[in-house]
Scaffold this motif. Structure first.
Motif, mmCIF file in Angstrom:
data_model
loop_
_atom_site.group_PDB
_atom_site.id
_atom_site.type_symbol
_atom_site.label_atom_id
_atom_site.label_comp_id
_atom_site.label_asym_id
_atom_site.label_seq_id
_atom_site.Cartn_x
_atom_site.Cartn_y
_atom_site.Cartn_z
ATOM 1 N N TYR A 191 -3.357 50.726 31.447
ATOM 2 C CA TYR A 191 -2.837 49.809 32.458
ATOM 3 C C TYR A 191 -2.185 50.567 33.617
ATOM 4 N N GLU A 192 -2.484 50.136 34.848
ATOM 5 C CA GLU A 192 -1.911 50.779 36.034
ATOM 6 C C GLU A 192 -0.384 50.659 36.047
ATOM 7 N N ARG A 193 0.128 49.547 35.562
ATOM 8 C CA ARG A 193 1.582 49.361 35.521
ATOM 9 C C ARG A 193 2.242 50.453 34.686
ATOM 10 N N PHE A 194 1.622 50.779 33.557
ATOM 11 C CA PHE A 194 2.167 51.833 32.701
ATOM 12 C C PHE A 194 2.072 53.185 33.396
ATOM 13 N N LYS A 195 0.915 53.481 34.019
ATOM 14 C CA LYS A 195 0.716 54.764 34.684
ATOM 15 C C LYS A 195 1.749 54.982 35.786
ATOM 16 N N LYS A 196 1.987 53.949 36.568
ATOM 17 C CA LYS A 196 2.954 54.062 37.663
ATOM 18 C C LYS A 196 4.374 54.234 37.123
#
Length: 420
Positions: A139-144
């Motif tokens: 998930y992009e949210r986790f990566k950010k």
């Protein structure tokens, strides 16, 4: 990656400390007092619930995650000023993210991991490999959020980015009490340190004394320091009250034992670049056999070697971390004989954080940190007892509360105590 039980207990201690902090603050309005009283009760209910669920060998992750979600929702509903009073509660977001992943609630897990990044006190190196969080990696949210956390707690990256040491002209001298000092002779006699050290070679004696300190006193990081900070009184107090002491006091004990046995030794406060949650205190003892200072940690019964079995110094461990060179932790390193320490959790995650800058008092002996009216508060004593901080170039520690010499010269800091 299953949570260790002591991690949950630490979380509960944090909660109880938050309750205590709130209860001791008298400057609240009547309405605030009512809200705080209710939240205090909610925290106690949460603590009891977690303890009960942790008793089961088969964890009910859905039930546990609900408890976390409930208490954190209540925390978030507090007025902003009251949230600040309970700031330590935010440490629960990491556990909550993990438990929500395990219970299948990825949306809540992502939201709470973003809070972890906001809080910025959890270890990035651990978070990026924690198997509980692996389902969130896509998930992009986790990566950010992970990138934001790295900016604050990528301790290896921070250590590698530190500037080099360099020679300077700072003048100081480390001094070590003579083993014939009356109190050190008393320490050696009372605890029969000759027998503890054994009849082996120098390295065997150094290890035996460290293991003995690890075994005779337990570690309790939340304990209050005793008034008398010497090995004899600390050990007797712990035995009488059946209590432990923090890492600094354990290092005091080991340091005095080494000095009593004729070794040159220091206790070293190992500090992060930015103090976020804690630091750690270990010992170094000079080995004439190896002609260098070697790492001994009584809290975890730990020492470090290279891949060929050679004992290492703090200086060498720090540099090998920066250069990605092999490090080996002794197999029997442990915390209170309850949890095994591994290279990953002890060196890669914990000590990497705490090796940014190092601090030693210049004059070590018996009762070094005990306040004695009319003795340790005299101008003469203060002139001869000060801290020396070894820091990378360009870094200035916050030493507003104590006398300190800041140096970037690692060669002087770690020179042989037998140098003419």
């Amino acid at each position: 990656m299953e949570f260790k039980k002591r991690n949950i207990l630490i979380a509960i201690v944090i909660i109880l400390l938050a309750i205590h902090s709130n209860n001791t603050n008298a400057q609240t309005t009547t309405q605030d007092s009512i809200v705080c009283a209710q939240f205090d009760q909610d925290l106690k209910t949460f603590s009891i619930g977690i303890k009960e669920l942790e008793k089961s060998n088969k964890k009910d992750y859905i039930a546990i995650s609900k408890l976390y979600n409930n208490i954190l929702t209540k925390y978030e509903s507090l007025p902003t000023p009251l949230q600040k009073k309970y700031d330590n509660i935010r440490s629960l977001y990491y556990n909550s993210a993990c438990y929500n992943v395990r219970s299948g609630n990825k949306k809540k897990a992502l939201a709470h991991f973003e809070k972890v990044a906001d809080y910025g006190k959890d270890n990035y190196s651990w978070a990026k490999v924690d198997s509980d969080l692996l389902p969130l990696h896509k998930y992009e949210r986790f990566k950010k959020a992970l990138v934001r956390l790295a900016e604050k707690t990528d301790y290896l990256g921070i250590l590698k980015a530190s500037q080099a040491y360099t020679a300077d002209k700072k003048e100081y001298q480390f001094k070590y009490a003579n083993p014939n000092d009356t109190n050190l002779v008393r320490l050696r006699t009372i605890f029969n340190l000759d027998s503890i050290a054994g009849c082996g070679n120098e390295i065997a004696k150094i290890k035996n004394i460290m293991y003995w300190v690890h075994d005779i006193v337990s570690h309790d990081g939340s304990s209050n320091n005793p008034a008398q900070k010497n090995a004899i009184d600390i050990i007797r107090l712990c035995q009488k009250e059946k209590r432990g002491v923090n890492c600094r006091m354990m290092a005091q004990i080991l340091n005095e034992c080494y000095l009593a046995m004729g070794f040159k030794a220091r206790y070293v406060t190992c500090l992060p670049k930015v103090m976020i949650n804690d630091c750690h205190v270990i010992n170094v003892v000079y080995s004439c056999t190896l002609n260098k200072w070697i790492w001994m940690d009584p809290t975890f019964a730990a020492y470090v070697t290279d891949d060929k079995g050679m004992l290492l110094s703090i200086q060498e461990v720090r540099e090998r971390l920066r250069m990605n060179l092999p490090l080996v932790l002794n197999d029997d390193a442990n915390w209170n004989h309850k949890s095994k320490q591994t290279k990953e959790n002890y060196l890669d995650y914990y000590m990497t954080k705490n090796l940014y800058h190092l601090e030693c008092i210049n004059n070590t002996g018996f009762n070094t940190e005990t306040y004695i009216k009319g003795t340790t508060d005299t101008p003469e004593y203060k002139l001869n007892h000060y801290f020396v901080d070894l820091c990378p170039q360009g870094y200035q520690p916050d030493n507003k509360t104590k006398k300190s010499i800041v140096t970037t010269d690692d060669q002087h800091f770690w020179e042989s105590p037998y140098k003419n």
